[in-house]
Scaffold this motif. Structure first.
Motif, PDB file in Angstrom:
ATOM      1  N   LEU A 137      11.350  11.286   0.362  1.00 19.17           N
ATOM      2  CA  LEU A 137      12.180  11.963   1.354  1.00 19.17           C
ATOM      3  C   LEU A 137      12.207  13.475   1.162  1.00 19.17           C
ATOM      4  N   VAL A 138      12.359  13.909  -0.074  1.00 22.13           N
ATOM      5  CA  VAL A 138      12.383  15.348  -0.329  1.00 22.13           C
ATOM      6  C   VAL A 138      11.039  15.954   0.042  1.00 22.13           C
ATOM      7  N   SER A 139       9.968  15.270  -0.319  1.00 20.49           N
ATOM      8  CA  SER A 139       8.630  15.768   0.019  1.00 20.49           C
ATOM      9  C   SER A 139       8.439  15.814   1.533  1.00 20.49           C
ATOM     10  N   VAL A 140       8.838  14.748   2.215  1.00 17.22           N
ATOM     11  CA  VAL A 140       8.688  14.711   3.669  1.00 17.22           C
ATOM     12  C   VAL A 140       9.509  15.824   4.312  1.00 17.22           C
ATOM     13  N   LEU A 141      10.749  15.982   3.870  1.00 18.42           N
ATOM     14  CA  LEU A 141      11.574  17.059   4.420  1.00 18.42           C
ATOM     15  C   LEU A 141      10.949  18.424   4.160  1.00 18.42           C
ATOM     16  N   ALA A 142      10.473  18.638   2.937  1.00 20.22           N
ATOM     17  CA  ALA A 142       9.856  19.927   2.612  1.00 20.22           C
ATOM     18  C   ALA A 142       8.633  20.175   3.477  1.00 20.22           C
ATOM     19  N   ILE A 143       7.841  19.146   3.688  1.00 16.64           N
ATOM     20  CA  ILE A 143       6.642  19.281   4.523  1.00 16.64           C
ATOM     21  C   ILE A 143       7.032  19.578   5.973  1.00 16.64           C
ATOM     22  N   VAL A 144       8.013  18.845   6.484  1.00 18.77           N
ATOM     23  CA  VAL A 144       8.465  19.074   7.857  1.00 18.77           C
ATOM     24  C   VAL A 144       9.023  20.479   8.020  1.00 18.77           C
ATOM     25  N   TRP A 145       9.897  20.886   7.081  1.00 20.09           N
ATOM     26  CA  TRP A 145      10.493  22.231   7.178  1.00 20.09           C
ATOM     27  C   TRP A 145       9.405  23.304   7.073  1.00 20.09           C
ATOM     28  N   LEU A 146       8.458  23.110   6.165  1.00 22.72           N
ATOM     29  CA  LEU A 146       7.380  24.089   6.000  1.00 22.72           C
ATOM     30  C   LEU A 146       6.553  24.206   7.280  1.00 22.72           C
ATOM     31  N   TYR A 147       6.180  23.072   7.841  1.00 22.02           N
ATOM     32  CA  TYR A 147       5.375  23.117   9.062  1.00 22.02           C
ATOM     33  C   TYR A 147       6.173  23.720  10.213  1.00 22.02           C
ATOM     34  N   ALA A 148       7.439  23.342  10.344  1.00 16.62           N
ATOM     35  CA  ALA A 148       8.277  23.891  11.414  1.00 16.62           C
ATOM     36  C   ALA A 148       8.419  25.408  11.262  1.00 16.62           C
ATOM     37  N   ASP A 149       8.490  25.870  10.025  1.00 17.47           N
ATOM     38  CA  ASP A 149       8.642  27.313   9.778  1.00 17.47           C
ATOM     39  C   ASP A 149       7.351  28.084   9.983  1.00 17.47           C
ATOM     40  N   THR A 150       6.207  27.493   9.619  1.00 19.32           N
ATOM     41  CA  THR A 150       4.953  28.256   9.589  1.00 19.32           C
ATOM     42  C   THR A 150       3.920  27.811  10.620  1.00 19.32           C
ATOM     43  N   ARG A 151       3.977  26.551  11.049  1.00 19.64           N
ATOM     44  CA  ARG A 151       2.945  25.964  11.916  1.00 19.64           C
ATOM     45  C   ARG A 151       1.551  26.106  11.297  1.00 19.64           C
ATOM     46  N   ASN A 152       1.513  26.102   9.964  1.00 19.28           N
ATOM     47  CA  ASN A 152       0.272  26.324   9.230  1.00 19.28           C
ATOM     48  C   ASN A 152      -0.143  25.039   8.513  1.00 19.28           C
ATOM     49  N   PRO A 153      -1.128  24.317   9.043  1.00 17.74           N
ATOM     50  CA  PRO A 153      -1.554  23.075   8.396  1.00 17.74           C
ATOM     51  C   PRO A 153      -2.073  23.291   6.968  1.00 17.74           C
ATOM     52  N   GLN A 154      -2.688  24.417   6.691  1.00 16.82           N
ATOM     53  CA  GLN A 154      -3.205  24.665   5.345  1.00 16.82           C
ATOM     54  C   GLN A 154      -2.077  24.725   4.327  1.00 16.82           C
ATOM     55  N   GLN A 155      -0.942  25.309   4.696  1.00 22.58           N
ATOM     56  CA  GLN A 155       0.199  25.329   3.774  1.00 22.58           C
ATOM     57  C   GLN A 155       0.727  23.918   3.533  1.00 22.58           C
ATOM     58  N   VAL A 156       0.704  23.089   4.563  1.00 19.96           N
ATOM     59  CA  VAL A 156       1.120  21.689   4.397  1.00 19.96           C
ATOM     60  C   VAL A 156       0.143  20.962   3.474  1.00 19.96           C
ATOM     61  N   ILE A 157      -1.149  21.205   3.659  1.00 25.34           N
ATOM     62  CA  ILE A 157      -2.164  20.598   2.787  1.00 25.34           C
ATOM     63  C   ILE A 157      -1.939  21.023   1.345  1.00 25.34           C
ATOM     64  N   ASP A 158      -1.717  22.322   1.125  1.00 25.78           N
ATOM     65  CA  ASP A 158      -1.511  22.834  -0.233  1.00 25.78           C
ATOM     66  C   ASP A 158      -0.258  22.237  -0.871  1.00 25.78           C
ATOM     67  N   LEU A 159       0.825  22.144  -0.096  1.00 19.77           N
ATOM     68  CA  LEU A 159       2.058  21.551  -0.624  1.00 19.77           C
ATOM     69  C   LEU A 159       1.841  20.075  -0.944  1.00 19.77           C
ATOM     70  N   SER A 160       1.190  19.350  -0.054  1.00 19.26           N
ATOM     71  CA  SER A 160       0.930  17.923  -0.287  1.00 19.26           C
ATOM     72  C   SER A 160       0.096  17.718  -1.546  1.00 19.26           C
ATOM     73  N   ARG A 161      -0.902  18.557  -1.733  1.00 20.56           N
ATOM     74  CA  ARG A 161      -1.745  18.477  -2.934  1.00 20.56           C
ATOM     75  C   ARG A 161      -0.922  18.753  -4.191  1.00 20.56           C
ATOM     76  N   GLY A 162      -0.071  19.773  -4.129  1.00 14.26           N
ATOM     77  CA  GLY A 162       0.780  20.087  -5.270  1.00 14.26           C
ATOM     78  C   GLY A 162       1.734  18.950  -5.610  1.00 14.26           C
ATOM     79  N   ILE A 163       2.299  18.329  -4.583  1.00 14.31           N
ATOM     80  CA  ILE A 163       3.195  17.191  -4.803  1.00 14.31           C
ATOM     81  C   ILE A 163       2.435  16.054  -5.467  1.00 14.31           C
ATOM     82  N   LEU A 164       1.260  15.734  -4.942  1.00 18.52           N
ATOM     83  CA  LEU A 164       0.460  14.654  -5.505  1.00 18.52           C
ATOM     84  C   LEU A 164       0.132  14.917  -6.969  1.00 18.52           C
TER      85      LEU A 164
END
Length: 116
Positions: free
Chosen positions: A37-64
């Motif tokens: 949930l925290v990861s999903v929220l962080a990803i959603v908030w990040l994408y909503a703030d930046t609209r940058n898929p690369q930042q979402v990819i980088d965050l997802s990779r870091g979480i993994l």
């Protein structure tokens, strides 16, 4: 400002819900808490703030990459409590050991050329 308040309230509601569910059903609360949930929220908030898929990819990779050392916390805390260590010292020990695991893990990853 409203958006920041909304993000804070939604995030807080989830945390409070898990702690309230735990009073009735630790297993179900564990299930809810183990959801990313925290990861999903962080990803959603990040994408909503930046609209940058690369930042979402980088965050997802870091979480993994950080899942493995985070598991140490859930080994050390219950082990300490089972051994009769009081809650606060057991919690602090779990946090300290987990922080050390994160540090060691990032050093290990760096040796393989993986940077966060």
């Amino acid at each position: 400002m409203f958006y920041l308040a909304l993000k804070t309230v939604v995030s807080a509601v989830i945390i409070v819900a898990v702690s309230e569910i735990a009073k009735r059903s630790p297993l179900f609360a564990g299930l809810v808490a183990s959801l990313p949930l925290v990861s999903v929220l962080a990803i959603v908030w990040l994408y909503a703030d930046t609209r940058n898929p690369q930042q979402v990819i980088d965050l997802s990779r870091g979480i993994l990459l950080m899942i493995l050392p985070s598991l140490i916390f859930f080994i050390v805390l219950p082990a300490g409590l089972k051994l009769g260590v009081a809650f606060v010292p057991a919690l602090l020990a779990a946090i300290f050991v987990t922080a050390a695991a994160y540090w060691g893990y990032t050093v290990l990853l760096a040796r393989f050329g993986i940077t966060l």
